[in-house]
Design a protein around this motif. Structure first.
Motif, PDB file in Angstrom:
ATOM      1  N   ARG A  73       0.767  -1.149  -0.112  1.00 47.17           N
ATOM      2  CA  ARG A  73      -0.047  -0.092   0.070  1.00 47.17           C
ATOM      3  C   ARG A  73       0.887   1.390   0.112  1.00 47.17           C
ATOM      4  O   ARG A  73       0.464   2.355  -0.498  1.00 47.17           O
ATOM      5  CB  ARG A  73      -1.233  -0.026   1.025  1.00 47.17           C
ATOM      6  N   THR A  74       1.923   1.327   0.741  1.00 49.18           N
ATOM      7  CA  THR A  74       2.673   2.394   0.677  1.00 49.18           C
ATOM      8  C   THR A  74       3.494   2.757  -0.916  1.00 49.18           C
ATOM      9  O   THR A  74       3.543   3.836  -1.390  1.00 49.18           O
ATOM     10  CB  THR A  74       3.683   2.546   1.810  1.00 49.18           C
ATOM     11  N   LEU A  75       3.778   1.520  -1.429  1.00 54.82           N
ATOM     12  CA  LEU A  75       4.429   1.566  -2.758  1.00 54.82           C
ATOM     13  C   LEU A  75       3.036   2.413  -3.607  1.00 54.82           C
ATOM     14  O   LEU A  75       3.434   2.989  -4.309  1.00 54.82           O
ATOM     15  CB  LEU A  75       4.637   0.294  -3.224  1.00 54.82           C
ATOM     16  N   GLN A  76       1.988   1.886  -3.289  1.00 53.25           N
ATOM     17  CA  GLN A  76       0.864   2.266  -4.499  1.00 53.25           C
ATOM     18  C   GLN A  76       0.509   3.687  -4.044  1.00 53.25           C
ATOM     19  O   GLN A  76       0.353   4.305  -4.885  1.00 53.25           O
ATOM     20  CB  GLN A  76      -0.373   1.337  -4.051  1.00 53.25           C
ATOM     21  N   GLN A  77       0.874   4.227  -2.746  1.00 52.68           N
ATOM     22  CA  GLN A  77       0.347   5.420  -2.393  1.00 52.68           C
ATOM     23  C   GLN A  77       1.437   6.640  -3.060  1.00 52.68           C
ATOM     24  O   GLN A  77       1.134   7.548  -3.638  1.00 52.68           O
ATOM     25  CB  GLN A  77       0.529   5.801  -0.956  1.00 52.68           C
ATOM     26  N   GLU A  78       2.658   6.050  -3.089  1.00 49.90           N
ATOM     27  CA  GLU A  78       3.643   6.908  -3.853  1.00 49.90           C
ATOM     28  C   GLU A  78       3.431   6.965  -5.484  1.00 49.90           C
ATOM     29  O   GLU A  78       3.625   8.101  -5.969  1.00 49.90           O
ATOM     30  CB  GLU A  78       5.103   6.457  -3.504  1.00 49.90           C
ATOM     31  N   ALA A  91       0.673   6.525  -6.680  1.00 49.30           N
ATOM     32  CA  ALA A  91      -0.593   7.378  -6.802  1.00 49.30           C
ATOM     33  C   ALA A  91      -0.514   8.971  -6.743  1.00 49.30           C
ATOM     34  O   ALA A  91      -1.013   9.840  -7.444  1.00 49.30           O
ATOM     35  CB  ALA A  91      -1.832   6.992  -5.817  1.00 49.30           C
ATOM     36  N   ALA A  92       0.574   9.409  -6.006  1.00 52.91           N
ATOM     37  CA  ALA A  92       0.789  10.866  -5.962  1.00 52.91           C
ATOM     38  C   ALA A  92       1.329  11.459  -7.111  1.00 52.91           C
ATOM     39  O   ALA A  92       1.052  12.206  -7.797  1.00 52.91           O
ATOM     40  CB  ALA A  92       2.192  11.005  -5.010  1.00 52.91           C
ATOM     41  N   TRP A  93       2.193  10.420  -8.086  1.00 57.56           N
ATOM     42  CA  TRP A  93       2.439  10.823  -9.302  1.00 57.56           C
ATOM     43  C   TRP A  93       1.296  10.676 -10.182  1.00 57.56           C
ATOM     44  O   TRP A  93       0.981  11.955 -11.114  1.00 57.56           O
ATOM     45  CB  TRP A  93       3.616  10.017 -10.026  1.00 57.56           C
ATOM     46  N   GLN A  94       0.534   9.784 -10.277  1.00 57.12           N
ATOM     47  CA  GLN A  94      -0.578   9.677 -10.948  1.00 57.12           C
ATOM     48  C   GLN A  94      -1.962  10.855 -10.702  1.00 57.12           C
ATOM     49  O   GLN A  94      -2.227  11.479 -11.920  1.00 57.12           O
ATOM     50  CB  GLN A  94      -1.408   8.491 -10.722  1.00 57.12           C
ATOM     51  N   ASP A  95      -2.050  11.398  -9.608  1.00 56.40           N
ATOM     52  CA  ASP A  95      -2.600  12.360  -9.299  1.00 56.40           C
ATOM     53  C   ASP A  95      -2.406  13.542  -9.743  1.00 56.40           C
ATOM     54  O   ASP A  95      -2.863  14.466 -10.311  1.00 56.40           O
ATOM     55  CB  ASP A  95      -3.037  12.628  -7.733  1.00 56.40           C
TER      56      ASP A  95
END
Length: 334
Positions: free
Chosen positions: A296-301, A303-307
């Motif tokens: 999940r922490t990998l995904q959050q990072e 997602a920060a770029w995707q957002d």
């Protein structure tokens, strides 16, 4: 085993009482130990993928155990990113088979090879954003498996299926490690112990390469996810060894950063996003403690770029703050 495995000359799978169960179609995948066919479930009238052990594999207890174990583990992992197991058994000829949902699509490796190939038509290539959306679905499936105490152990683009309609499936659970959580006496997913260790690949973690089986945990899969992210970014494997000795040496050595790779056609503005490159290298850290602690922490990072990209580009303040913070954490641990 022969270097050219011989598939079963199947026309049907028939039960002991003579009842026709599956009508067999074309071969989808010819593997080293089994064959996957497109088939039709006669009783239910639906298309399925039928996996049958090869004749020489039927006589090998390790291959039989792995075949059964793969179906049992996957059947207990009920998630949209993991193919549902419909059936496991053997027919009147004692041929072992399993069936799953049939998916029209290709492997992630095949998709990435197509992105890397010279354009031969006006058909659009998948964008980096589209590939990251696939990556997030892979992460969803692995995060769920980890919540059930299952470490995949053999993640790589070749065993991930991307469907025609956006489906993404993680396959090949036969060598997964089953964890026992603190305070519990048994693993949450029940299956026989794995009968073999995974072979070396270009996505093997250092702890696996060293044979440190006691060190294999969820961060082992995070390392492989970092390798897959590296491949999404650069269209190249994180290591390039061909022989077992080369793979072993490279698995234990620091990876060459994505920034050192040749330019790729799917980079936005023909430039590698530095932030994503840093996320990949963190996941690929040789030391488990330097990797992301959870999927999940990998995904959050990611997602920060995707957002930021979805917002119309750089969103410089947000992304730069996250990027420099990530660099700081990585440098302190490196």
């Amino acid at each position: 085993m022969s270097s050219h495995p011989t598939p079963h000359p199947l026309e049907a799978v028939v039960f002991h009482d003579g009842a026709l169960r599956y009508a067999i179609g074309e071969i989808i995948v010819q593997g080293s130990t089994s064959t996957i066919y497109e088939a039709r479930d006669v009783a239910l009238g639906r298309a399925v993928a039928l996996k049958m052990l090869l004749p020489e594999s039927q006589a090998n207890p390790d291959y039989v155990l792995r075949f059964i174990r793969e179906a049992q583990v996957a059947a207990q992992l009920q998630h949209p990113g993991i193919l549902p197991i419909y059936d496991l058994g053997f027919d009147k000829h004692q041929r072992r088979y399993s069936t799953t949902r049939f998916v029209e699509g290709e492997s992630l490796a095949g998709l990435l090879d197509a992105v890397a190939a010279p354009a031969e038509s006006d058909a659009p290539r998948p964008s980096l954003g589209a590939l990251l959306a696939i990556f997030q679905k892979i992460c969803d499936a692995i995060a769920y498996a980890h919540s059930r105490g299952v470490v995949h152990c053999t993640l790589r683009p070749e065993i991930i299926t991307v469907g025609r309609y956006g489906e993404v499936f993680v396959n090949n659970w036969g060598l997964a490690k089953l964890l026992i959580f603190e305070g519990e006496t048994t693993s949450r997913v029940q299956a026989p112990e794995a009968s073999a260790e995974p072979a070396l690949s270009r996505y093997t973690s250092p702890e696996q390469a060293e044979g440190a089986l006691e060190d294999i945990d969820t961060r082992t899969d995070i390392h492989a996810l970092g390798g897959i992210l590296f491949r999404l970014l650069t269209l190249r494997d994180p290591i390039t060894g061909e022989t077992e000795s080369e793979l072993l040496d490279q698995a234990l050595s620091p990876r060459d950063p994505p920034a050192n790779q040749p330019p790729c056609p799917h980079w936005p503005g023909e430039k590698l996003p530095d932030y994503l490159a840093t996320v990949a290298m963190k996941a690929l850290s040789l030391d488990r403690d330097d990797r992301h602690p959870t999927v999940r922490t990998l995904q959050q990072e990611i997602a920060a770029w995707q957002d930021g990209a979805a917002a119309g580009g750089t969103d410089a303040a947000k992304l730069w703050k996250g990027f420099t913070g990530l660099l700081g954490r990585h440098d302190k641990k490196g």
